[in-house]
Design a protein around this motif. Structure first.
Motif, PDB file in Angstrom:
ATOM      1  N   GLU A 166       0.856  -1.181   0.000  1.00 41.98           N
ATOM      2  CA  GLU A 166       0.000   0.000   0.000  1.00 41.98           C
ATOM      3  C   GLU A 166       0.899   1.240   0.000  1.00 41.98           C
ATOM      4  O   GLU A 166       1.503   1.591   1.018  1.00 41.98           O
ATOM      5  N   GLU A 167       0.991   1.863  -1.167  1.00 42.05           N
ATOM      6  CA  GLU A 167       1.902   3.001  -1.323  1.00 42.05           C
ATOM      7  C   GLU A 167       1.413   4.208  -0.542  1.00 42.05           C
ATOM      8  O   GLU A 167       0.260   4.602  -0.642  1.00 42.05           O
ATOM      9  N   LEU A 168       2.338   4.791   0.235  1.00 42.52           N
ATOM     10  CA  LEU A 168       2.042   6.011   0.969  1.00 42.52           C
ATOM     11  C   LEU A 168       2.435   7.228   0.139  1.00 42.52           C
ATOM     12  O   LEU A 168       1.667   8.171  -0.015  1.00 42.52           O
ATOM     13  N   PHE A 169       3.653   7.195  -0.388  1.00 45.37           N
ATOM     14  CA  PHE A 169       4.165   8.274  -1.234  1.00 45.37           C
ATOM     15  C   PHE A 169       5.379   7.749  -1.966  1.00 45.37           C
ATOM     16  O   PHE A 169       5.900   6.690  -1.655  1.00 45.37           O
ATOM     17  N   HIS A 170       5.808   8.491  -2.976  1.00 49.40           N
ATOM     18  CA  HIS A 170       7.085   8.174  -3.600  1.00 49.40           C
ATOM     19  C   HIS A 170       7.842   9.461  -3.879  1.00 49.40           C
ATOM     20  O   HIS A 170       7.259  10.543  -3.956  1.00 49.40           O
ATOM     21  N   MET A 171       9.146   9.314  -3.951  1.00 47.54           N
ATOM     22  CA  MET A 171      10.036  10.454  -4.163  1.00 47.54           C
ATOM     23  C   MET A 171      10.920  10.152  -5.363  1.00 47.54           C
ATOM     24  O   MET A 171      11.286   9.003  -5.591  1.00 47.54           O
ATOM     25  N   LEU A 172      11.253  11.189  -6.099  1.00 45.54           N
ATOM     26  CA  LEU A 172      12.109  10.985  -7.250  1.00 45.54           C
ATOM     27  C   LEU A 172      12.998  12.190  -7.492  1.00 45.54           C
ATOM     28  O   LEU A 172      12.674  13.310  -7.095  1.00 45.54           O
ATOM     29  N   VAL A 173      14.117  11.915  -8.147  1.00 45.52           N
ATOM     30  CA  VAL A 173      15.012  12.985  -8.566  1.00 45.52           C
ATOM     31  C   VAL A 173      14.385  13.596  -9.804  1.00 45.52           C
ATOM     32  O   VAL A 173      14.034  12.891 -10.754  1.00 45.52           O
ATOM     33  N   ASP A 174      14.202  14.904  -9.802  1.00 47.20           N
ATOM     34  CA  ASP A 174      13.598  15.618 -10.924  1.00 47.20           C
ATOM     35  C   ASP A 174      14.699  16.400 -11.637  1.00 47.20           C
ATOM     36  O   ASP A 174      15.168  17.417 -11.146  1.00 47.20           O
ATOM     37  N   ASN A 175      15.106  15.904 -12.804  1.00 43.31           N
ATOM     38  CA  ASN A 175      16.192  16.571 -13.526  1.00 43.31           C
ATOM     39  C   ASN A 175      15.696  17.606 -14.522  1.00 43.31           C
ATOM     40  O   ASN A 175      16.494  18.149 -15.299  1.00 43.31           O
ATOM     41  N   ASN A 176      14.409  17.881 -14.543  1.00 35.72           N
ATOM     42  CA  ASN A 176      13.818  18.902 -15.407  1.00 35.72           C
ATOM     43  C   ASN A 176      14.106  18.672 -16.883  1.00 35.72           C
ATOM     44  O   ASN A 176      14.052  19.599 -17.688  1.00 35.72           O
ATOM     45  N   GLY A 177      14.485  17.474 -17.247  1.00 34.96           N
ATOM     46  CA  GLY A 177      14.755  17.165 -18.644  1.00 34.96           C
ATOM     47  C   GLY A 177      16.058  17.745 -19.164  1.00 34.96           C
ATOM     48  O   GLY A 177      16.275  17.805 -20.369  1.00 34.96           O
ATOM     49  N   THR A 178      16.926  18.183 -18.260  1.00 39.76           N
ATOM     50  CA  THR A 178      18.207  18.753 -18.679  1.00 39.76           C
ATOM     51  C   THR A 178      19.345  17.957 -18.068  1.00 39.76           C
ATOM     52  O   THR A 178      19.148  17.206 -17.131  1.00 39.76           O
ATOM     53  N   GLU A 179      20.526  18.151 -18.601  1.00 39.22           N
ATOM     54  CA  GLU A 179      21.703  17.491 -18.045  1.00 39.22           C
ATOM     55  C   GLU A 179      22.385  18.344 -16.980  1.00 39.22           C
ATOM     56  O   GLU A 179      23.284  17.888 -16.302  1.00 39.22           O
ATOM     57  N   ILE A 180      21.956  19.579 -16.835  1.00 38.18           N
ATOM     58  CA  ILE A 180      22.548  20.505 -15.866  1.00 38.18           C
ATOM     59  C   ILE A 180      22.019  20.168 -14.472  1.00 38.18           C
ATOM     60  O   ILE A 180      20.814  20.083 -14.241  1.00 38.18           O
ATOM     61  N   LYS A 181      22.916  19.944 -13.523  1.00 41.98           N
ATOM     62  CA  LYS A 181      22.526  19.541 -12.163  1.00 41.98           C
ATOM     63  C   LYS A 181      22.004  20.713 -11.328  1.00 41.98           C
ATOM     64  O   LYS A 181      21.268  20.509 -10.377  1.00 41.98           O
ATOM     65  N   GLN A 182      22.377  21.945 -11.659  1.00 42.24           N
ATOM     66  CA  GLN A 182      22.008  23.094 -10.823  1.00 42.24           C
ATOM     67  C   GLN A 182      20.503  23.333 -10.777  1.00 42.24           C
ATOM     68  O   GLN A 182      20.005  23.924  -9.825  1.00 42.24           O
ATOM     69  N   ASP A 183      19.769  22.894 -11.798  1.00 39.57           N
ATOM     70  CA  ASP A 183      18.322  23.125 -11.782  1.00 39.57           C
ATOM     71  C   ASP A 183      17.544  21.877 -11.351  1.00 39.57           C
ATOM     72  O   ASP A 183      16.332  21.846 -11.405  1.00 39.57           O
ATOM     73  N   ASP A 184      18.260  20.852 -10.897  1.00 38.51           N
ATOM     74  CA  ASP A 184      17.613  19.630 -10.430  1.00 38.51           C
ATOM     75  C   ASP A 184      16.966  19.852  -9.067  1.00 38.51           C
ATOM     76  O   ASP A 184      17.299  20.784  -8.348  1.00 38.51           O
ATOM     77  N   GLY A 185      16.074  18.972  -8.734  1.00 37.61           N
ATOM     78  CA  GLY A 185      15.431  19.005  -7.435  1.00 37.61           C
ATOM     79  C   GLY A 185      14.907  17.620  -7.121  1.00 37.61           C
ATOM     80  O   GLY A 185      15.240  16.645  -7.791  1.00 37.61           O
ATOM     81  N   LYS A 186      14.089  17.531  -6.115  1.00 36.42           N
ATOM     82  CA  LYS A 186      13.434  16.271  -5.791  1.00 36.42           C
ATOM     83  C   LYS A 186      11.943  16.539  -5.719  1.00 36.42           C
ATOM     84  O   LYS A 186      11.500  17.646  -5.407  1.00 36.42           O
TER      85      LYS A 186
END
Length: 139
Positions: free
Chosen positions: A57-77
Motif C-alpha cells: 500500500e503506497e504512501l508516497f514516492h520520491m524521485l530525482v527531478d532533472n527537469n529534462g536537462t543534463e545541468i545539475k544546478q536546476d535539479d530538485g526532488k
C-alpha cells in the motif's frame, strides 16, 4: 551563566525529542531503530517508493527531478502523494538524501509512523517547500 546552562539543556532536550533517526536498510525504513515502513528503489536509485510496513500500500514516492536537462544546478526532488493528489517539487531538496526527506515528513507531522497521512499538514508542507506553489510566488 546559569541561564546559558539552562538554555543549552533545553535546546539539547528539544533537539533530541524532535529528531527522527531514519535508516533505510533491507527494504525497511527504521525510525529510531523501529521498523516503520517498507520501501523499494527504482530507476537506478533515482526513485524511492514508501509503503505501509510489510504491505504494498503506497504512501508516497520520491524521485530525482532533472527537469529534462543534463545541468545539475536546476535539479530538485519531487515527493508525490498519489492518493491525496498532491506533489511537492523543491530544488532545496536537491542534495538531500531520502532518509532526510522521510525524517522531515515525520517531523512536520505529514505522516505518522503508522502510515496515516494528515492532509492539513501535507498542504502546509506543500505551501512551505514547493517551488511551484502559486501562493509562494505571489508573496
Amino acid at each position: 551563566m546559569k541561564h546559558l546552562i539552562y538554555l543549552t539543556i533545553l535546546f539539547l532536550t528539544v533537539t533530541a525529542l524532535t529528531a527522527q533517526e531514519i535508516k533505510l536498510k533491507d527494504d525497511v525504513v527504521y525510525s529510531s531503530g523501529i521498523p516503520t515502513f517498507s520501501f523499494t528503489k527504482k530507476a537506478m536509485g533515482n526513485e524511492l517508493y514508501v509503503y505501509k510496513l510489510n504491505t504494498k500500500e503506497e504512501l508516497f514516492h520520491m524521485l530525482v527531478d532533472n527537469n529534462g536537462t543534463e545541468i545539475k544546478q536546476d535539479d530538485g526532488k519531487k515527493i508525490v502523494f498519489e492518493q491525496q493528489k498532491v506533489s511537492i517539487q523543491s530544488k532545496n531538496f536537491r542534495n538531500r538524501k531520502w532518509d532526510f526527506l522521510i525524517s522531515l515528513l515525520l517531523e512536520e507531522k505529514v505522516i505518522n509512523p503508522k502510515g496515516d497521512i494528515n492532509l492539513e499538514n501535507l498542504n502546509r508542507f506543500k505551501a512551505k517547500y514547493d517551488d511551484n506553489d502559486v501562493n509562494k510566488t505571489m508573496r
